[in-house]
Design a protein around this motif. Sequence first.
Motif, short mmCIF file in Angstrom:
data_model
loop_
_atom_site.label_atom_id
_atom_site.label_comp_id
_atom_site.label_asym_id
_atom_site.label_seq_id
_atom_site.Cartn_x
_atom_site.Cartn_y
_atom_site.Cartn_z
N GLU A 75 0.82 -1.21 0.00
CA GLU A 75 0.00 0.00 0.00
C GLU A 75 0.85 1.26 0.00
O GLU A 75 0.33 2.37 -0.06
N ASP A 76 2.18 1.10 0.05
CA ASP A 76 3.06 2.26 0.00
C ASP A 76 2.94 2.96 -1.36
O ASP A 76 2.50 2.37 -2.35
N ASN A 77 3.32 4.22 -1.37
CA ASN A 77 3.29 4.97 -2.61
C ASN A 77 4.28 6.12 -2.52
O ASN A 77 4.70 6.52 -1.43
N ASN A 78 4.66 6.66 -3.66
CA ASN A 78 5.55 7.81 -3.73
C ASN A 78 5.21 8.56 -5.01
O ASN A 78 5.44 8.05 -6.11
N ILE A 79 4.67 9.75 -4.87
CA ILE A 79 4.14 10.46 -6.02
C ILE A 79 5.25 10.91 -6.98
O ILE A 79 5.05 10.94 -8.19
N VAL A 80 6.43 11.23 -6.45
CA VAL A 80 7.53 11.61 -7.33
C VAL A 80 7.89 10.44 -8.23
O VAL A 80 8.07 10.60 -9.46
N ARG A 81 7.98 9.26 -7.66
CA ARG A 81 8.33 8.08 -8.46
C ARG A 81 7.22 7.70 -9.42
O ARG A 81 7.47 7.15 -10.50
N GLN A 82 5.98 7.98 -9.04
CA GLN A 82 4.88 7.73 -9.96
C GLN A 82 5.01 8.58 -11.22
O GLN A 82 4.81 8.10 -12.34
N VAL A 83 5.35 9.87 -11.04
CA VAL A 83 5.51 10.73 -12.21
C VAL A 83 6.71 10.27 -13.03
O VAL A 83 6.69 10.31 -14.27
N GLY A 84 7.76 9.82 -12.37
CA GLY A 84 8.91 9.32 -13.08
C GLY A 84 8.57 8.12 -13.95
O GLY A 84 9.09 7.98 -15.07
N ALA A 85 7.67 7.24 -13.46
CA ALA A 85 7.25 6.09 -14.26
C ALA A 85 6.50 6.55 -15.51
O ALA A 85 6.66 5.98 -16.60
N THR A 86 5.68 7.58 -15.35
CA THR A 86 4.98 8.14 -16.51
C THR A 86 5.98 8.69 -17.53
O THR A 86 5.83 8.50 -18.74
N ALA A 87 7.00 9.39 -17.04
CA ALA A 87 8.03 9.92 -17.94
C ALA A 87 8.74 8.80 -18.69
O ALA A 87 9.05 8.93 -19.89
N ALA A 88 9.00 7.69 -18.01
CA ALA A 88 9.66 6.56 -18.67
C ALA A 88 8.78 5.98 -19.77
O ALA A 88 9.27 5.62 -20.85
#
Length: 595
Positions: free
Chosen positions: A279-292
Amino acid sequence: MTHRLLRCVICLSVVATVVPAAPALAEPASPPTLTAGHRVFLSRIARRTLRDVALGRVKYEPEYIPAALESLTLEAVVRVRQGGLLIVESNGGPAPVAEAVRDAAFAAATIWATAEPIDVELLPSLIIEIEVVGPPEPIDLDVDWTKPRAVDPFIEPGVHGVVLSGPRIHRRFCPTEVFTNDMVMADALELLARNVLSNPSQVRQTQLQRFRTLHWYQASSRAEPVALHRGLTIVPPSAVSERELDECIDRLATYMCYRQQASGLFAYLYEPAWDRYSEDNNIVRQVGATAAMAFHAQWSGKAASHGAADLGIRYHLAGLTDFAGVENGAFVATADGQNKLGVTALLTIAMAQHPDAKQYADVRERLVNGMLALQQPSGVFVTAFPPADKVTAQDYFPGEALLAMAQHYSHMPNARILDAFDRAISFYREYFRNRPSPAFVPWQVQAYTLMACHGKRRDYVDYVFELTDWLADKQLDSADCPWPELRGGIAAYQPGRAGVATAAYLEGFADALALAREVGDVARAQRYERVMRGAVRFVMQLQVRPEEAYFIRSPRDAVGAIRTTPSLNLLRIDHCQHALVGLIKARQTLFGDDD
């Protein structure tokens, strides 16, 4: 003797800790090498023994044993798995190895049959896993193994097992227990100390030893056994080829698309040992995945990645917020109210790398204006937008912001961006020299490489080489690393240990190599290509392959993903993100763009 009937696995929390280098110890001897034919023979013995117990027959006695095995006296551990789930395990010996395997399988089958009837028809399709145990060597050092992280310098994760021997205790952790349970050995020992040892004197009387094993599994009675080291099949340097790199990238991009949810966010962390998503999350890393995904879509033309990028960008643009007092300025506000610079920067990167980058030109311009407003006269960046006001995460967010600006500049040149880079290098060059950090390097290298190519600035070129030279010195190779699966990894924080951060470093290495070629620095170009090829091999080693998923109950949720380390199978989406971008850049730099 240890026997267990298991329907679940244990996963202990992991905390990244820097520990000192270990004093020199004699490396434990590995068990004698077994041929492929020997592994087939021993796997057949284990299966035949299971079948005879299931049918109520006497213990199986093989009529023939290869002469090379008759003289090997060892211990063996046999595990039985169904669809990755560990059903039962036990051990046998010390005895001649065929007898040790037979006795381990007999003990395991007896435990299983006591709990429930064994389905004979199921046996041919079960996974038989065997680990042959080498002789233990004592860790004769003044080490209190009950203290957190105390044994880390002496145990190579996934390679060394440990034995605890003392009054009323004999417990062995095989290397594969670490790998398949996402366990850190020091945590396992600490747990054992709390639950088993009753007083300090018992701790002092307990001897700690380490050992190595030979490990393989057979997926079915008709399959060839798969030999493993550290739970892995070793990726050779020759795998850094155009074809295999393309296949690796395609598997990874497909996996990331699978992890994306209907909202546009990605399932953040999958834990194979628990067969669950965190259930953990990290919004910065989420945006990074979108950039990838945007980068892969632009490079490959794949519709699935294009769609994933669109979905992610739409989700994060919902936070687009006017930056009060900044003309045509905006940022991305986040639900937690922290409004980190990295979110705005990475979303800008996603839109700049998108196949249809022009459609986002206006919003990128607004976000770039917002980021420029956070830069102070000294060149340093405030790393959060109002109402937050922070200067933390200087190793990450300013480099991300500079890369976002550089990519936007490639589409829409802007004198304010040139000025921002001039001020930033004055501050961040000294910042790095005073407190060098591996995390700082790849973002800054990518940003200043791009701007060096635009402006032909020698100071930018020198800055990129200074950062890259420093980080490249930390690469493991055959001269300082005995483990082939680790070679090419960057031991940035602890000698001899490398992990998924190498994927992020690869992004910078690829750009630095391209820059060295551009400016005609032949010596650096040759060195950076060696470094990059090694890093690519290591990142490919981190990708979960089907033959390594023997212990994973849901291979679809793991195969294609990128591990945290070669012995820790935590599958985070940002690990996949960095690997995808780094591998694509390496593919472009080494082999050109054929897609």
